[in-house]
Design a protein around this motif. Sequence first.
Motif, PDB file in Angstrom:
ATOM      1  N   THR A  79     -13.966  18.035  13.602  1.00  0.00           N
ATOM      2  CA  THR A  79     -12.648  18.208  14.224  1.00  0.00           C
ATOM      3  C   THR A  79     -11.582  17.355  13.553  1.00  0.00           C
ATOM      4  O   THR A  79     -10.396  17.668  13.623  1.00  0.00           O
ATOM      5  CB  THR A  79     -12.724  17.864  15.719  1.00  0.00           C
ATOM      6  OG1 THR A  79     -13.412  16.613  15.886  1.00  0.00           O
ATOM      7  CG2 THR A  79     -13.467  18.949  16.484  1.00  0.00           C
ATOM      8  N   SER A  80     -12.002  16.269  12.921  1.00  0.00           N
ATOM      9  CA  SER A  80     -11.047  15.438  12.182  1.00  0.00           C
ATOM     10  C   SER A  80     -11.610  15.131  10.802  1.00  0.00           C
ATOM     11  O   SER A  80     -12.765  14.725  10.666  1.00  0.00           O
ATOM     12  CB  SER A  80     -10.771  14.126  12.919  1.00  0.00           C
ATOM     13  OG  SER A  80      -9.909  13.289  12.156  1.00  0.00           O
ATOM     14  N   ARG A  81     -10.777  15.371   9.801  1.00  0.00           N
ATOM     15  CA  ARG A  81     -11.061  14.968   8.426  1.00  0.00           C
ATOM     16  C   ARG A  81      -9.758  14.344   7.911  1.00  0.00           C
ATOM     17  O   ARG A  81      -8.676  14.800   8.236  1.00  0.00           O
ATOM     18  CB  ARG A  81     -11.425  16.158   7.533  1.00  0.00           C
ATOM     19  CG  ARG A  81     -12.564  16.997   8.022  1.00  0.00           C
ATOM     20  CD  ARG A  81     -12.898  18.121   7.055  1.00  0.00           C
ATOM     21  NE  ARG A  81     -13.599  17.584   5.890  1.00  0.00           N
ATOM     22  CZ  ARG A  81     -14.690  18.140   5.362  1.00  0.00           C
ATOM     23  NH1 ARG A  81     -15.209  19.234   5.881  1.00  0.00           N
ATOM     24  NH2 ARG A  81     -15.266  17.589   4.316  1.00  0.00           N
ATOM     25  N   MET A  82      -9.893  13.305   7.091  1.00  0.00           N
ATOM     26  CA  MET A  82      -8.671  12.669   6.608  1.00  0.00           C
ATOM     27  C   MET A  82      -8.993  11.715   5.469  1.00  0.00           C
ATOM     28  O   MET A  82      -9.949  10.950   5.540  1.00  0.00           O
ATOM     29  CB  MET A  82      -7.992  11.890   7.737  1.00  0.00           C
ATOM     30  CG  MET A  82      -6.581  11.452   7.442  1.00  0.00           C
ATOM     31  SD  MET A  82      -5.788  10.837   8.956  1.00  0.00           S
ATOM     32  CE  MET A  82      -4.166  10.406   8.305  1.00  0.00           C
ATOM     33  N   PHE A  83      -8.207  11.818   4.397  1.00  0.00           N
ATOM     34  CA  PHE A  83      -8.274  10.780   3.377  1.00  0.00           C
ATOM     35  C   PHE A  83      -7.696   9.502   3.985  1.00  0.00           C
ATOM     36  O   PHE A  83      -6.717   9.548   4.729  1.00  0.00           O
ATOM     37  CB  PHE A  83      -7.472  11.193   2.142  1.00  0.00           C
ATOM     38  CG  PHE A  83      -8.047  12.386   1.433  1.00  0.00           C
ATOM     39  CD1 PHE A  83      -9.168  12.258   0.639  1.00  0.00           C
ATOM     40  CD2 PHE A  83      -7.463  13.640   1.545  1.00  0.00           C
ATOM     41  CE1 PHE A  83      -9.710  13.344  -0.023  1.00  0.00           C
ATOM     42  CE2 PHE A  83      -7.984  14.747   0.895  1.00  0.00           C
ATOM     43  CZ  PHE A  83      -9.115  14.597   0.099  1.00  0.00           C
ATOM     44  N   ARG A  84      -8.283   8.349   3.654  1.00  0.00           N
ATOM     45  CA  ARG A  84      -7.931   7.128   4.363  1.00  0.00           C
ATOM     46  C   ARG A  84      -7.341   6.029   3.479  1.00  0.00           C
ATOM     47  O   ARG A  84      -7.235   4.890   3.933  1.00  0.00           O
ATOM     48  CB  ARG A  84      -9.160   6.596   5.105  1.00  0.00           C
ATOM     49  CG  ARG A  84      -9.491   7.397   6.362  1.00  0.00           C
ATOM     50  CD  ARG A  84      -8.350   7.363   7.357  1.00  0.00           C
ATOM     51  NE  ARG A  84      -8.683   7.977   8.637  1.00  0.00           N
ATOM     52  CZ  ARG A  84      -7.825   8.095   9.642  1.00  0.00           C
ATOM     53  NH1 ARG A  84      -6.584   7.648   9.505  1.00  0.00           N
ATOM     54  NH2 ARG A  84      -8.192   8.658  10.769  1.00  0.00           N
ATOM     55  N   HIS A  85      -6.925   6.342   2.271  1.00  0.00           N
ATOM     56  CA  HIS A  85      -6.299   5.309   1.443  1.00  0.00           C
ATOM     57  C   HIS A  85      -5.023   4.771   2.106  1.00  0.00           C
ATOM     58  O   HIS A  85      -4.656   3.615   1.900  1.00  0.00           O
ATOM     59  CB  HIS A  85      -5.973   5.874   0.059  1.00  0.00           C
ATOM     60  CG  HIS A  85      -7.192   6.186  -0.763  1.00  0.00           C
ATOM     61  ND1 HIS A  85      -8.066   7.194  -0.414  1.00  0.00           N
ATOM     62  CD2 HIS A  85      -7.677   5.628  -1.900  1.00  0.00           C
ATOM     63  CE1 HIS A  85      -9.044   7.240  -1.316  1.00  0.00           C
ATOM     64  NE2 HIS A  85      -8.834   6.308  -2.214  1.00  0.00           N
ATOM     65  N   GLY A  86      -4.384   5.615   2.899  1.00  0.00           N
ATOM     66  CA  GLY A  86      -3.172   5.195   3.602  1.00  0.00           C
ATOM     67  C   GLY A  86      -3.440   4.332   4.814  1.00  0.00           C
ATOM     68  O   GLY A  86      -2.501   3.901   5.491  1.00  0.00           O
ATOM     69  N   SER A  87      -4.708   4.042   5.102  1.00  0.00           N
ATOM     70  CA  SER A  87      -5.058   3.240   6.270  1.00  0.00           C
ATOM     71  C   SER A  87      -5.163   1.756   5.970  1.00  0.00           C
ATOM     72  O   SER A  87      -5.511   0.971   6.849  1.00  0.00           O
ATOM     73  CB  SER A  87      -6.394   3.728   6.848  1.00  0.00           C
ATOM     74  OG  SER A  87      -6.291   5.061   7.293  1.00  0.00           O
ATOM     75  N   LEU A  88      -4.864   1.363   4.730  1.00  0.00           N
ATOM     76  CA  LEU A  88      -4.936  -0.046   4.329  1.00  0.00           C
ATOM     77  C   LEU A  88      -3.529  -0.617   4.191  1.00  0.00           C
ATOM     78  O   LEU A  88      -2.719  -0.126   3.402  1.00  0.00           O
ATOM     79  CB  LEU A  88      -5.659  -0.185   2.985  1.00  0.00           C
ATOM     80  CG  LEU A  88      -7.185  -0.208   3.008  1.00  0.00           C
ATOM     81  CD1 LEU A  88      -7.715  -0.161   1.577  1.00  0.00           C
ATOM     82  CD2 LEU A  88      -7.695  -1.461   3.710  1.00  0.00           C
ATOM     83  N   TYR A  89      -3.260  -1.680   4.960  1.00  0.00           N
ATOM     84  CA  TYR A  89      -1.957  -2.336   4.943  1.00  0.00           C
ATOM     85  C   TYR A  89      -2.153  -3.809   4.599  1.00  0.00           C
ATOM     86  O   TYR A  89      -3.221  -4.379   4.832  1.00  0.00           O
ATOM     87  CB  TYR A  89      -1.278  -2.214   6.319  1.00  0.00           C
ATOM     88  CG  TYR A  89      -1.085  -0.790   6.763  1.00  0.00           C
ATOM     89  CD1 TYR A  89       0.110  -0.127   6.545  1.00  0.00           C
ATOM     90  CD2 TYR A  89      -2.118  -0.083   7.398  1.00  0.00           C
ATOM     91  CE1 TYR A  89       0.286   1.194   6.938  1.00  0.00           C
ATOM     92  CE2 TYR A  89      -1.958   1.226   7.784  1.00  0.00           C
ATOM     93  CZ  TYR A  89      -0.759   1.859   7.558  1.00  0.00           C
ATOM     94  OH  TYR A  89      -0.591   3.176   7.936  1.00  0.00           O
ATOM     95  N   CYS A  90      -1.118  -4.415   4.048  1.00  0.00           N
ATOM     96  CA  CYS A  90      -1.240  -5.835   3.717  1.00  0.00           C
ATOM     97  C   CYS A  90       0.072  -6.552   4.004  1.00  0.00           C
ATOM     98  O   CYS A  90       1.140  -5.937   4.111  1.00  0.00           O
ATOM     99  CB  CYS A  90      -1.637  -6.035   2.249  1.00  0.00           C
ATOM    100  SG  CYS A  90      -0.430  -5.445   1.041  1.00  0.00           S
ATOM    101  N   HIS A  91      -0.026  -7.876   4.123  1.00  0.00           N
ATOM    102  CA  HIS A  91       1.161  -8.709   4.259  1.00  0.00           C
ATOM    103  C   HIS A  91       1.795  -8.855   2.879  1.00  0.00           C
ATOM    104  O   HIS A  91       1.102  -9.021   1.872  1.00  0.00           O
ATOM    105  CB  HIS A  91       0.782 -10.080   4.820  1.00  0.00           C
ATOM    106  CG  HIS A  91       1.969 -10.918   5.169  1.00  0.00           C
ATOM    107  ND1 HIS A  91       2.585 -11.757   4.260  1.00  0.00           N
ATOM    108  CD2 HIS A  91       2.668 -11.038   6.328  1.00  0.00           C
ATOM    109  CE1 HIS A  91       3.600 -12.358   4.859  1.00  0.00           C
ATOM    110  NE2 HIS A  91       3.676 -11.943   6.112  1.00  0.00           N
ATOM    111  N   ALA A  92       3.104  -8.783   2.824  1.00  0.00           N
ATOM    112  CA  ALA A  92       3.810  -8.751   1.544  1.00  0.00           C
ATOM    113  C   ALA A  92       3.572  -9.996   0.709  1.00  0.00           C
ATOM    114  O   ALA A  92       3.647  -9.944  -0.532  1.00  0.00           O
ATOM    115  CB  ALA A  92       5.306  -8.550   1.787  1.00  0.00           C
ATOM    116  N   ASP A  93       3.280 -11.131   1.343  1.00  0.00           N
ATOM    117  CA  ASP A  93       3.089 -12.384   0.605  1.00  0.00           C
ATOM    118  C   ASP A  93       1.614 -12.796   0.497  1.00  0.00           C
ATOM    119  O   ASP A  93       1.309 -13.958   0.224  1.00  0.00           O
ATOM    120  CB  ASP A  93       3.876 -13.509   1.297  1.00  0.00           C
ATOM    121  CG  ASP A  93       5.375 -13.263   1.258  1.00  0.00           C
ATOM    122  OD1 ASP A  93       5.845 -12.647   0.281  1.00  0.00           O
ATOM    123  OD2 ASP A  93       6.064 -13.671   2.209  1.00  0.00           O
TER     124      ASP A  93
END
Length: 330
Positions: A79-93
């Motif tokens: 029911t759900s499929r998704m590429f997940r490279h967009g699921s990684l976030y970081c602090h700018a510093d």
Amino acid sequence: MAPLHLTFACGDYDRTRALAEGTVRADGIDLTYLRLPVEETFFRMMRHQEFEVAELSLSSYVLSLRTDPSPFVALPVFTSRMFRHGSLYCHADAGITRPEDLRGKRVGTPEYQLTACVWMRGILADRHGVPVDSVSYLTGGQETPGRIEKAGVDLPDSLSISRIPEDRTLAAMLADGEIDALCTPRVPSPFVAGDPRVRRVFPDVIAAEKEYYAATGIFPVMHVVVIRRDVYDRHRWVAQSLYKALLAAKDAAYESLYDTSALRFMLPWLTPQLEETRALLGKDYWSYGVEGNRETLEAFLRYHHEQGLSARLWRPEELFAPESLESAVI
């Protein structure tokens, strides 16, 4: 024979909508479709087995197999499929300019066993030189304090995993630089608000995901459909009946999505995006079943095992009701 009454808890998806609306029916089944947020469905199913049929996280389902007999039997319906490279976030510093820089960092995740995070940890290890044990993991609520794992996990001592303070959230800790990065299925609130302190680890997500698919042929599976064990044991025919109906509902969604008389969704370039997707991933890009998804399932099961979530390496066929893997030949 009177139809069997079953409740199906699932998200509000185009590929299941025909079942929800009753334009597609499962043979012999009177289905009550409950549109629920995925987190609620997963929690209620894993903790209390409230529904006869439900959408479930692939990772949570594989975790449930450690119980004998396991509480659920799955259908190879994704029911759900998704590429997940967009699921990684970081602090700018945080000194993270490429995925490889995550080594030695503090990475938040709402739950260690989340399917999206299993995929990304595996991809980082396979393709970016970030072994699972090279990162320190912090778990807890992303936007609301106090989240706990919906399924207990017994992990190797080689992994560094700790809880964040009960009064803190991962989103706030990321914005404040108390964690270096965050792996999460849902977009964190600071990023939504345009906070310059938070950015994605992969700046060009689409390019990264297309490159990943070109190299691997994998379109990650996130969720499956499960039948509660007691229902399946009493009515084995339900697996085939539901599987056929879910296939028909998906086919109906394919057809309506390519109706160019009027846009079905509020996406200006929906039709060319659909045509590009078909060109890159194939006409049945959201395929069900095992054979067309074998490499994808094998990759996930290997990641699940390597990350300490599975005691042994499962084979794809072991996950699903045999009735859903067979069809009559005429």
